[in-house]
Design a protein around this motif. Structure first.
Motif, mmCIF file in Angstrom:
data_model
loop_
_atom_site.group_PDB
_atom_site.id
_atom_site.type_symbol
_atom_site.label_atom_id
_atom_site.label_comp_id
_atom_site.label_asym_id
_atom_site.label_seq_id
_atom_site.Cartn_x
_atom_site.Cartn_y
_atom_site.Cartn_z
ATOM 1 N N SER A 97 89.885 93.644 5.155
ATOM 2 C CA SER A 97 88.745 93.241 4.331
ATOM 3 C C SER A 97 87.796 94.433 4.228
ATOM 4 O O SER A 97 87.626 95.173 5.194
ATOM 5 C CB SER A 97 88.026 92.057 4.991
ATOM 6 N N SER A 103 89.074 84.507 4.419
ATOM 7 C CA SER A 103 88.720 84.735 5.821
ATOM 8 C C SER A 103 88.805 83.368 6.498
ATOM 9 O O SER A 103 87.995 82.485 6.246
ATOM 10 C CB SER A 103 87.297 85.280 5.929
ATOM 11 N N GLU A 146 94.262 84.035 13.451
ATOM 12 C CA GLU A 146 93.691 85.201 12.748
ATOM 13 C C GLU A 146 92.741 85.895 13.726
ATOM 14 O O GLU A 146 91.796 85.279 14.210
ATOM 15 C CB GLU A 146 92.930 84.724 11.517
ATOM 16 N N THR A 179 90.263 89.005 13.958
ATOM 17 C CA THR A 179 89.599 90.027 13.138
ATOM 18 C C THR A 179 88.706 90.907 13.997
ATOM 19 O O THR A 179 88.036 90.411 14.912
ATOM 20 C CB THR A 179 88.694 89.344 12.079
ATOM 21 N N ARG A 203 94.310 85.094 0.696
ATOM 22 C CA ARG A 203 93.928 85.677 1.990
ATOM 23 C C ARG A 203 92.438 85.473 2.259
ATOM 24 O O ARG A 203 91.650 86.446 2.348
ATOM 25 C CB ARG A 203 94.268 87.171 1.986
ATOM 26 N N PRO A 214 93.361 93.041 0.325
ATOM 27 C CA PRO A 214 93.444 91.613 -0.031
ATOM 28 C C PRO A 214 92.128 90.838 0.039
ATOM 29 O O PRO A 214 92.052 89.734 -0.472
ATOM 30 C CB PRO A 214 94.431 91.047 0.996
ATOM 31 N N HIS A 215 91.097 91.417 0.676
ATOM 32 C CA HIS A 215 89.844 90.647 0.816
ATOM 33 C C HIS A 215 88.639 91.556 0.657
ATOM 34 O O HIS A 215 88.580 92.651 1.221
ATOM 35 C CB HIS A 215 89.794 89.979 2.204
ATOM 36 N N ASN A 235 94.976 91.319 14.058
ATOM 37 C CA ASN A 235 95.800 91.316 12.831
ATOM 38 C C ASN A 235 94.974 91.388 11.558
ATOM 39 O O ASN A 235 95.505 91.259 10.452
ATOM 40 C CB ASN A 235 96.740 90.108 12.809
ATOM 41 N N ARG A 236 93.659 91.557 11.704
ATOM 42 C CA ARG A 236 92.819 91.678 10.501
ATOM 43 C C ARG A 236 91.671 92.630 10.825
ATOM 44 O O ARG A 236 91.004 92.476 11.861
ATOM 45 C CB ARG A 236 92.283 90.297 10.115
ATOM 46 N N ASP A 290 98.101 94.713 7.175
ATOM 47 C CA ASP A 290 98.167 94.291 5.765
ATOM 48 C C ASP A 290 97.035 93.328 5.433
ATOM 49 O O ASP A 290 96.837 92.969 4.280
ATOM 50 C CB ASP A 290 99.536 93.680 5.434
ATOM 51 N N ASN A 291 96.314 92.889 6.452
ATOM 52 C CA ASN A 291 95.193 91.980 6.198
ATOM 53 C C ASN A 291 93.889 92.747 6.464
ATOM 54 O O ASN A 291 93.417 92.819 7.605
ATOM 55 C CB ASN A 291 95.309 90.736 7.094
#
Ligand code: SF4
Length: 378
Positions: free
Chosen positions: A154, A245, A88, A90, A243, A182-183, A112-113, A151-152
């Protein structure tokens, strides 16, 4: 499993409530990036044999840096450490900095986040918090991330802002649901020492946050989360479809991590150490080969207190069997004795052999946790 954290200590300007270490400037100090690259290679052996499951660019405002600088850091991290294929990665971004080309560059380099520091979709709140973006910018930043295939995502929101009102808080939450984010990280506005907000409140120039209003927002938040399928998995964090963290889960589970950049912390299971909270101090110390400013060794009592502090904040609570295994049956028995009055009050509960905070307990968690700490070393 382990994590890497990169602290980018620059912000366009300081938000009124913020007490994180950051410098109000969009111009990087000469030598900052080379120092971070040097620190990465100097620490490459520290997580030998461990797989990296999360990389986090936080701050400050990482999105203030040119995307090429983030790429250099990520590239150096990939060369120095063993990043899992599904790691992951971020990056925290402020709505005002994000445009299509920057978001596309992040996506192409493997981020990807994206964690968006939106805080509110209402101009009045943004002015109170002295944020430098507008409501329109906030919406656009989400649209940009979605358009670039993230798609990820926050979103950070703040509640308990004077004048915010229940309706406007509800609208903020509904905006998150409408984009199927999602977050969500939702923080209760707190007044920290040495912040502009504290100064303005002390001078009577701003309306102070109201405890009752904040409590109302918290209950509304929990009801909204339940309605929209978000798990309230940590006091300030909500996830849809599992999803969570991954990076924060690593902290809460006691996984090892390394931090790079001014004020960044690291933990190896028995001690914690951190870099100087000054950009020039950090650069000088890296160049002298001694980046850590201070360190502390964690004894059993500190580890137990940390287990309580982090565990009670999460939906998984504190595993009582783990307490016994790590700290002995007497420690577990003492914990339950101290917890008895809170269990009776309905602020704590035991479920599946785990001690957990109820929603009423979450509103008074600091006091409860402190009362559960042992009086003597373990
Ligand atoms: S952008 Fe974030 S780190 Fe920077 S001052 Fe505002 S709240 Fe603090």
């Amino acid at each position: 499993m382990a994590g890497l954290y990169f602290h980018i200590p620059y912000c366009k300007r300081k938000c009124s409530y913020c007490n994180f270490f950051s410098v109000a400037s969009s111009k990087l100090k000469t030598g900052f990036l080379p120092a971070m690259l040097k620190e990465i290679s100097a620490k490459s052996s520290l997580l030998a044999g461990q797989h990296i499951e999360s990389v986090y660019f936080g701050g400050g405002t990482p999105s203030l840096l040119p995307a090429g600088d983030i790429y250099s850091l990520l590239n150096a991290a990939s060369a120095a450490f063993s990043l899992q294929p599904d790691c992951e990665i971020t990056l925290e971004a402020n709505p005002g900095d994000l445009n299509e080309s920057k978001a596309a560059a992040y996506k192409n380099m493997g981020i990807n986040r994206i964690s968006l520091g939106i805080q509110s979709f209402h101009e009045q709140d943004l002015r109170y918090l002295q944020r430098d973006h507008t409501q329109r910018c906030a919406v656009q930043s989400i649209e940009t991330c979605i358009h670039q295939g993230f798609d990820n995502i926050s979103v950070d929101l703040i509640y308990g802002i004077p004048g915010q009102g229940m309706d406007s808080w509800q609208e903020n939450l509904d905006m998150v649901a409408s984009f199927r984010i999602p977050h969500l990280s939702a923080y209760w506005l707190t007044v920290e020492e040495k912040t502009a907000l504290k100064w303005l409140l002390d001078k009577g120039r701003l309306q102070a946050p109201d405890e009752e209003e904040g409590t109302g927002h918290f209950h509304l938040l929990r009801a909204w989360a339940a309605r929209h399928g978000y798990e309230h998995y940590e006091i300030s964090n909500f996830a849809a479809n599992g999803r969570y963290s991954r990076h924060n889960l690593g902290y809460w589970r006691g996984n090892h991590y390394l931090g790079f950049g001014p004020s960044a912390h690291a933990y190896d299971g028995s001690k914690r150490w951190w870099n100087p909270s000054s950009v020039s101090g950090y650069i000088a110390s890296v160049n002298h080969g001694t980046p850590a400013a201070e360190e502390e060794s964690l004894d059993d009592r500190m580890k137990f207190e940390e287990m309580l502090l982090t565990g009670l904040r999460t939906q998984w609570g504190v595993d009582l069997q783990r307490v016994t295994t790590a700290f002995g049956a007497e420690t577990q028995a003492n914990l339950l004795t101290k917890a008895a009055s809170y269990l009776d009050a309905g602020w704590l509960r035991v479920e599946n052999d785990c001690l957990k905070a109820t929603s009423a307990g979450m509103l008074r968690l600091d006091g409860i946790t402190a009362a559960l700490f042992p009086e003597e070393p373990l």
